[in-house]
Design a protein around this motif. Structure first.
Motif, short mmCIF file in Angstrom:
data_model
loop_
_atom_site.label_atom_id
_atom_site.label_comp_id
_atom_site.label_asym_id
_atom_site.label_seq_id
_atom_site.Cartn_x
_atom_site.Cartn_y
_atom_site.Cartn_z
N ASP A 201 5.58 3.40 8.50
CA ASP A 201 4.40 2.79 7.90
C ASP A 201 4.84 1.79 6.83
O ASP A 201 5.43 2.18 5.82
N GLU A 202 4.55 0.52 7.07
CA GLU A 202 4.95 -0.53 6.14
C GLU A 202 4.33 -0.32 4.75
O GLU A 202 4.98 -0.57 3.73
N HIS A 203 3.09 0.16 4.71
CA HIS A 203 2.43 0.41 3.42
C HIS A 203 3.17 1.50 2.65
O HIS A 203 3.39 1.38 1.44
N GLU A 204 3.57 2.56 3.33
CA GLU A 204 4.31 3.65 2.68
C GLU A 204 5.65 3.14 2.16
O GLU A 204 6.05 3.46 1.04
N PHE A 205 6.33 2.34 2.96
CA PHE A 205 7.61 1.78 2.53
C PHE A 205 7.40 0.91 1.29
O PHE A 205 8.16 0.99 0.32
N ARG A 206 6.34 0.13 1.30
CA ARG A 206 6.03 -0.73 0.16
C ARG A 206 5.78 0.09 -1.11
O ARG A 206 6.19 -0.29 -2.21
N VAL B 96 9.10 1.18 -2.51
CA VAL B 96 9.73 0.06 -3.21
C VAL B 96 9.06 -0.14 -4.57
O VAL B 96 9.74 -0.34 -5.58
N ALA B 97 7.74 -0.07 -4.61
CA ALA B 97 7.01 -0.25 -5.88
C ALA B 97 7.46 0.78 -6.92
O ALA B 97 7.68 0.44 -8.09
N ARG B 98 7.61 2.03 -6.50
CA ARG B 98 8.04 3.09 -7.43
C ARG B 98 9.47 2.92 -7.90
O ARG B 98 9.80 3.26 -9.04
N ASN B 99 10.32 2.40 -7.03
CA ASN B 99 11.75 2.37 -7.33
C ASN B 99 12.27 1.05 -7.88
O ASN B 99 13.31 1.02 -8.51
N PHE B 100 11.56 -0.03 -7.65
CA PHE B 100 12.03 -1.34 -8.11
C PHE B 100 11.37 -1.79 -9.41
O PHE B 100 11.90 -2.67 -10.08
N TYR B 101 10.23 -1.23 -9.73
CA TYR B 101 9.45 -1.76 -10.84
C TYR B 101 9.07 -0.67 -11.83
O TYR B 101 8.73 0.44 -11.44
N GLU B 102 9.07 -1.02 -13.10
CA GLU B 102 8.67 -0.09 -14.15
C GLU B 102 7.15 -0.05 -14.30
O GLU B 102 6.60 0.96 -14.72
N GLU C 42 3.25 -1.89 -12.60
CA GLU C 42 2.64 -2.43 -11.39
C GLU C 42 3.08 -3.88 -11.17
O GLU C 42 2.81 -4.75 -11.99
N PRO C 43 3.77 -4.16 -10.06
CA PRO C 43 4.24 -5.53 -9.81
C PRO C 43 3.13 -6.41 -9.25
O PRO C 43 2.13 -5.91 -8.71
N ALA C 44 3.32 -7.71 -9.37
CA ALA C 44 2.42 -8.66 -8.70
C ALA C 44 2.54 -8.41 -7.20
O ALA C 44 3.62 -8.10 -6.69
N GLU C 45 1.44 -8.54 -6.49
CA GLU C 45 1.42 -8.26 -5.06
C GLU C 45 2.46 -9.11 -4.30
O GLU C 45 3.19 -8.59 -3.45
N ALA C 46 2.54 -10.39 -4.63
CA ALA C 46 3.49 -11.26 -3.93
C ALA C 46 4.94 -10.82 -4.18
O ALA C 46 5.78 -10.88 -3.27
N ALA C 47 5.23 -10.38 -5.38
CA ALA C 47 6.58 -9.92 -5.70
C ALA C 47 6.91 -8.65 -4.92
O ALA C 47 8.00 -8.52 -4.35
N LEU C 48 5.96 -7.72 -4.88
CA LEU C 48 6.16 -6.48 -4.15
C LEU C 48 6.35 -6.74 -2.66
O LEU C 48 7.25 -6.17 -2.03
N HIS D 191 7.48 -9.44 -1.31
CA HIS D 191 8.79 -10.05 -1.13
C HIS D 191 9.89 -8.99 -1.13
O HIS D 191 10.72 -8.94 -0.21
N SER D 192 9.93 -8.15 -2.16
CA SER D 192 11.00 -7.15 -2.26
C SER D 192 10.95 -6.16 -1.11
O SER D 192 11.99 -5.82 -0.53
N SER D 193 9.76 -5.71 -0.77
CA SER D 193 9.61 -4.75 0.32
C SER D 193 10.04 -5.37 1.65
O SER D 193 10.80 -4.76 2.41
N ASP D 194 9.57 -6.58 1.92
CA ASP D 194 9.93 -7.24 3.17
C ASP D 194 11.43 -7.53 3.23
O ASP D 194 12.05 -7.40 4.29
N ALA D 195 12.02 -7.92 2.10
CA ALA D 195 13.45 -8.21 2.07
C ALA D 195 14.27 -6.94 2.32
O ALA D 195 15.23 -6.96 3.10
N LEU D 196 13.87 -5.85 1.70
CA LEU D 196 14.62 -4.60 1.87
C LEU D 196 14.45 -4.06 3.29
O LEU D 196 15.42 -3.65 3.93
N LEU D 197 13.22 -4.08 3.79
CA LEU D 197 12.97 -3.61 5.15
C LEU D 197 13.68 -4.52 6.16
O LEU D 197 14.27 -4.04 7.13
#
Length: 172
Positions: free
Chosen positions: A123-128, A131-137, A139-145, A147-153
């Protein structure tokens, strides 16, 4: 024997495949896009997040190869040694290094499990969310999240389609 020969002949010891792969992981985790388009904070914690994220993808790929368990352990040991050195360079005293390493290993293990579970669900949403929990202290901007999620996946999907010999040769 090769290392002893290199030392006796004045050469440098050969670098292990796992160390070369680890260095490639570090380079991947330090790519500017994580901090620019991805909005990952360019802090010690942010860099740790990007590096452990990429490391987790490599370790998860190695899990798919039963004969690479030893290499996976060795890469994790290299990570521990690297973090130990990084902590000491930043002035953390001997008495506290072990405690910090323990927390870092717990963080790596927790992230590895969370990424593994999210990838298993597919589930792409679950993966995202992982990433949100582990990359950011915060709530990140949606576009940033995204990007990071798509790049990691995308990195993980690239690893899955890459021959293990290429991965072990640090061609990631």
């Amino acid at each position: 024997m090769g290392m002893l020969r290199d030392l006796l002949q004045g050469g440098k010891p050969r670098e292990s495949a796992e160390l070369r792969l680890y260095r490639a992981v570090i380079a991947k985790g330090r790519e500017p896009h994580w901090y620019t388009a991805g909005g990952v904070p360019d802090t010690i914690d942010g860099r740790f997040a990007a590096i452990t994220g990429t490391l987790c993808m490599v370790l998860l790929r190695l899990e798919q190869e039963p004969d690479k368990a030893e290499e996976s352990v060795h890469i994790t040991e290299i990570f521990v040694d690297d973090m130990d050195g990084q902590l000491r360079e930043t002035g953390v005293g001997d008495m506290m290094v072990g405690k910090h390493i323990g927390k870092m290993m717990g963080a790596l293990g927790g992230r590895l499990g969370a990424y593994r579970d999210a990838l298993a669900v597919g589930d792409e949403h679950e993966f995202r969310q992982v990433v949100a929990r582990n990359f950011y202290e915060k709530e990140p901007a949606e576009a940033a999240l995204v990007h990071s999620s798509d790049a990691l996946l995308g990195f993980y999907q690239h690893l899955v389609t890459t021959d293990i010999a290429d991965i072990m040769a640090a061609r990631i």
